[in-house]
Design an enzyme around this catalytic site. Structure first.
Site, PDB file in Angstrom:
ATOM      1  N   GLY A  64      -0.448  59.200 -12.536  1.00 40.27           N
ATOM      2  CA  GLY A  64      -1.654  59.799 -11.953  1.00 40.27           C
ATOM      3  C   GLY A  64      -1.330  60.952 -11.017  1.00 40.27           C
ATOM      4  O   GLY A  64      -1.972  62.011 -11.065  1.00 40.27           O
TER       5      GLY A  64
ATOM      6  N   GLY B 281       4.733  54.992 -14.502  1.00 38.37           N
ATOM      7  CA  GLY B 281       5.570  53.799 -14.474  1.00 38.37           C
ATOM      8  C   GLY B 281       5.771  53.217 -15.861  1.00 38.37           C
ATOM      9  O   GLY B 281       6.899  52.911 -16.267  1.00 38.37           O
TER      10      GLY B 281
ATOM     11  N   ARG C 115      11.948  53.257 -11.251  1.00 48.35           N
ATOM     12  CA  ARG C 115      11.420  53.609  -9.919  1.00 48.35           C
ATOM     13  C   ARG C 115      12.360  53.115  -8.816  1.00 48.35           C
ATOM     14  O   ARG C 115      12.494  53.775  -7.787  1.00 48.35           O
ATOM     15  CB  ARG C 115      10.009  53.038  -9.733  1.00 48.35           C
ATOM     16  CG  ARG C 115       8.958  53.906 -10.408  1.00 48.35           C
ATOM     17  CD  ARG C 115       7.542  53.390 -10.197  1.00 48.35           C
ATOM     18  NE  ARG C 115       6.590  54.380 -10.704  1.00 48.35           N
ATOM     19  CZ  ARG C 115       5.323  54.135 -10.967  1.00 48.35           C
ATOM     20  NH1 ARG C 115       4.820  52.929 -10.783  1.00 48.35           N
ATOM     21  NH2 ARG C 115       4.531  55.100 -11.412  1.00 48.35           N
TER      22      ARG C 115
HETATM   23  N1  LIG Z   1      -5.007  50.419 -26.813  1.00 51.02           N
HETATM   24  C1  LIG Z   1      -4.617  49.793 -25.689  1.00 51.02           C
HETATM   25  N2  LIG Z   1      -5.224  48.645 -25.311  1.00 51.02           N
HETATM   26  C2  LIG Z   1      -4.814  48.002 -24.180  1.00 51.02           C
HETATM   27  N3  LIG Z   1      -3.817  48.444 -23.360  1.00 51.02           N
HETATM   28  C3  LIG Z   1      -3.203  49.573 -23.715  1.00 51.02           C
HETATM   29  C4  LIG Z   1      -3.559  50.312 -24.880  1.00 51.02           C
HETATM   30  N4  LIG Z   1      -2.756  51.392 -24.949  1.00 51.02           N
HETATM   31  C5  LIG Z   1      -1.938  51.346 -23.880  1.00 51.02           C
HETATM   32  N5  LIG Z   1      -2.191  50.265 -23.128  1.00 51.02           N
HETATM   33  C6  LIG Z   1      -1.502  49.825 -21.884  1.00 51.02           C
HETATM   34  O1  LIG Z   1      -1.492  50.857 -20.935  1.00 51.02           O
HETATM   35  C7  LIG Z   1      -0.543  50.488 -19.948  1.00 51.02           C
HETATM   36  C8  LIG Z   1      -0.023  51.709 -19.245  1.00 51.02           C
HETATM   37  O2  LIG Z   1      -1.082  52.454 -18.696  1.00 51.02           O
HETATM   38  P1  LIG Z   1      -0.960  53.342 -17.367  1.00 51.02           P
HETATM   39  O3  LIG Z   1      -0.703  52.475 -16.190  1.00 51.02           O
HETATM   40  O4  LIG Z   1      -2.183  54.189 -17.329  1.00 51.02           O
HETATM   41  O5  LIG Z   1       0.338  54.230 -17.657  1.00 51.02           O
HETATM   42  P2  LIG Z   1       1.452  54.785 -16.643  1.00 51.02           P
HETATM   43  O6  LIG Z   1       1.950  53.599 -15.827  1.00 51.02           O
HETATM   44  O7  LIG Z   1       2.517  55.343 -17.513  1.00 51.02           O
HETATM   45  O8  LIG Z   1       0.783  55.810 -15.786  1.00 51.02           O
HETATM   46  C9  LIG Z   1       0.523  49.710 -20.692  1.00 51.02           C
HETATM   47  O9  LIG Z   1       0.705  48.468 -20.040  1.00 51.02           O
HETATM   48  C10 LIG Z   1      -0.038  49.523 -22.108  1.00 51.02           C
HETATM   49  O10 LIG Z   1       0.116  48.216 -22.626  1.00 51.02           O
HETATM   50  O1  LIG Z   2       1.902  53.105 -10.875  1.00 57.67           O
HETATM   51  C1  LIG Z   2       1.367  54.048 -10.277  1.00 57.67           C
HETATM   52  O2  LIG Z   2       0.748  55.079 -10.882  1.00 57.67           O
HETATM   53  P1  LIG Z   2       0.792  55.413 -12.477  1.00 57.67           P
HETATM   54  O3  LIG Z   2       0.344  54.198 -13.251  1.00 57.67           O
HETATM   55  O4  LIG Z   2      -0.192  56.545 -12.595  1.00 57.67           O
HETATM   56  O5  LIG Z   2       2.171  55.827 -12.835  1.00 57.67           O
HETATM   57  C2  LIG Z   2       1.418  54.173  -8.772  1.00 57.67           C
HETATM   58  O6  LIG Z   2       2.154  53.102  -8.215  1.00 57.67           O
HETATM   59  C3  LIG Z   2       0.017  54.216  -8.182  1.00 57.67           C
HETATM   60  O7  LIG Z   2      -0.649  52.985  -8.422  1.00 57.67           O
HETATM   61  P2  LIG Z   2      -2.258  52.953  -8.373  1.00 57.67           P
HETATM   62  O8  LIG Z   2      -2.776  53.746  -9.551  1.00 57.67           O
HETATM   63  O9  LIG Z   2      -2.629  51.481  -8.443  1.00 57.67           O
HETATM   64  O10 LIG Z   2      -2.677  53.585  -7.054  1.00 57.67           O
END
Ligand SMILES: Nc1ncnc2c1ncn2[C@@H]1O[C@H](COP(=O)(O)OP(=O)(O)O)[C@@H](O)[C@H]1O
Ligand SMILES: O=C(OP(=O)(O)O)[C@H](O)COP(=O)(O)O
Length: 398
Positions: free
Chosen positions: A379, A356, A38
């Site tokens: 998201g 992220g 990022r």
């Molecule tokens: N089964 C699980 N139990 C707890 N945490 C999990 C599990 N599967 C994935 N995660 C966690 O989900 C996190 C990422 O989720 P999220 O923020 O929704 O994804 P992104 O940032 O790609 O949008 C990671 O830190 C990972 O460790």
């Molecule tokens: O990490 C973010 O989104 P993502 O986990 O969906 O990739 C953005 O910084 C938005 O963060 P937020 O879901 O706490 O508003």
């Protein structure tokens, strides 16, 4: 011409104070940034503005602080990481509004870069409170939004500011929208989506519409547990939002009506502790012990996910399939990432992934460069895919 104003339209900004909303919500472990994607993606916008003599003032959030300022959610370490990536000094002010921010901005020279402290240290930020937005705007003459990955939030620093200052999309915001349109504007079917991760409550509603847009939805990670529990499976101590069971059930009904297959894990890797080296075992999903946590999907599920990737012409992916930061719970995510990358390289798949942590997981698997496109957004990317207007983008429209 782009549908929104870009840096091509910004004019003479020499000596002007440009407030730039960026997404510095990067993965951090032991105080160190573990994936700088990022930060790397915002570098072109910062270099361009600074090169034109602007005073570049970065606004960002970090995490989801609940109770005002706290060291755990400070952006100060991220300012250092940003300076390293940019290869130039980045100042830091320990408040995003008020005298501290004002004095730091007043001391800037043309071309300087300054990061202000976490905007979410003020609850008013997430309420898009006009009085708070005015306090932010007091430090700028122009607003640039380069945080596509936060554009689904109608917050003061992502949406409100654009009503108060002349506003433009940054280069990353522009590039993300163009790349997503190119890759997914008219996707070749079958379209398979993989959704995992941990942000269950903020992402589950998106799935209601997503199942109408895709042919199959593979659910893994923490998100799967809520669906499994809704179906009556005991998920022990796994990350699970039991109160969202009605939403999960409704999504499964909508999916059936839309002809979208829902694929849930049939086995899971279970541990009693969430730490590196914790003892773990793979069990059938019906056999999760009461004191166990599912931290990854199991080998049978990995095979099934591979089969769905093979069937797909287009793959959309947000959210790791397991807690990939801790071995061996990275196994399924790495296996699926490598599988999708190989299909993409063979010319058989258009693969678009975002988020992220998802980007960090693809980098961990060593295949981020092999995907058709990797977005910084999770998201926001799913909401874009749903066809939902993104407040942070809409407000920049010409
Ligand atoms: N089964 C699980 N139990 C707890 N945490 C999990 C599990 N599967 C994935 N995660 C966690 O989900 C996190 C990422 O989720 P999220 O923020 O929704 O994804 P992104 O940032 O790609 O949008 C990671 O830190 C990972 O460790
Ligand atoms: O990490 C973010 O989104 P993502 O986990 O969906 O990739 C953005 O910084 C938005 O963060 P937020 O879901 O706490 O508003």
């Amino acid at each position: 011409m782009a549908a929104f104003k870009t840096l091509d339209d910004i004019g003479n900004i020499s000596g002007k104070r440009v407030l730039v909303r960026v997404d510095l919500n990067v993965p951090v472990a032991d105080g160190k940034v573990t994936d700088a994607t990022r930060i790397e993606r915002i570098a072109p916008t910062i270099a361009e503005l600074s090169g034109k003599g602007a005073k570049v003032i970065l606004l960002a959030h970090f995490g989801r602080p609940k109770d005002g300022p706290s060291p755990e959610f400070s952006l100060e370490p991220i300012a250092r990481a940003t300076a390293q990536v940019l290869g130039r000094p980045v100042g830091f002010a320990s408040d995003c509004v008020g005298d501290t921010a004002g004095s730091a901005v007043a001391a800037m020279n043309k071309g300087d870069v300054l990061l202000l402290e976490n905007t979410r240290f003020y609850k008013a930020e997430e309420k898009n409170d006009p009085a708070f937005t005015e306090r932010l705007a007091a430090n700028g003459d122009i607003f640039v939004n380069d945080a596509f990955s936060a554009a689904h939030r109608a917050h003061s620093s992502t949406e409100g500011l654009a009503h108060l200052l002349p506003s433009f999309a940054g280069r990353t915001m522009q590039a993300e929208l163009e790349a997503l349109e190119k890759g997914l504007g008219n996707p070749v079917r079958p379209v398979v989506a993989i959704v995992g991760g941990a942000k269950v409550s903020t992402k589950i509603d998106l799935l209601m519409n997503l199942v109408k847009k895709v042919d199959a939805l593979v659910i893994g990670g923490g998100m799967a547990n809520t669906f499994l529990a809704a179906r009556g499976t005991d998920v022990g101590k796994s990350l699970c939002e039991h109160d969202l069971a009605p939403t999960a059930k409704q999504i499964m009904i909508e999916a059936a009506e839309a002809g979208c297959a829902i694929i849930l894990p049939v086995d899971g890797v279970v541990a009693r502790e969430f730490k590196a080296g914790a003892a773990c075992e793979t069990v059938a999903i019906s056999d999760v012990p009461a004191d166990g946590m599912i931290l990854d999907v199991g080998a049978k599920t990995v095979t099934t996910i591979g089969e769905w990737i093979d069937r797909a012409a287009t793959l959309v992916w947000n959210g790791p399939l397991g807690a990939f930061e801790i071995a061996p719970f990275d196994h399924a995510t790495v296996a699926a990432a490598k599988h999708a990358a190989a299909r993409t390289k063979a010319g058989k798949l258009v693969s678009v992934a975002g988020g992220g942590d998802t980007v960090a997981a693809l980098n961990h698997a060593g295949v981020a460069d092999d995907f058709t496109y990797v977005s910084t957004a999770g998201g926001a990317f799913l909401e874009w895919m749903e066809g939902k207007p993104l407040p942070g983008v809409d407000v920049l429209k010409r």
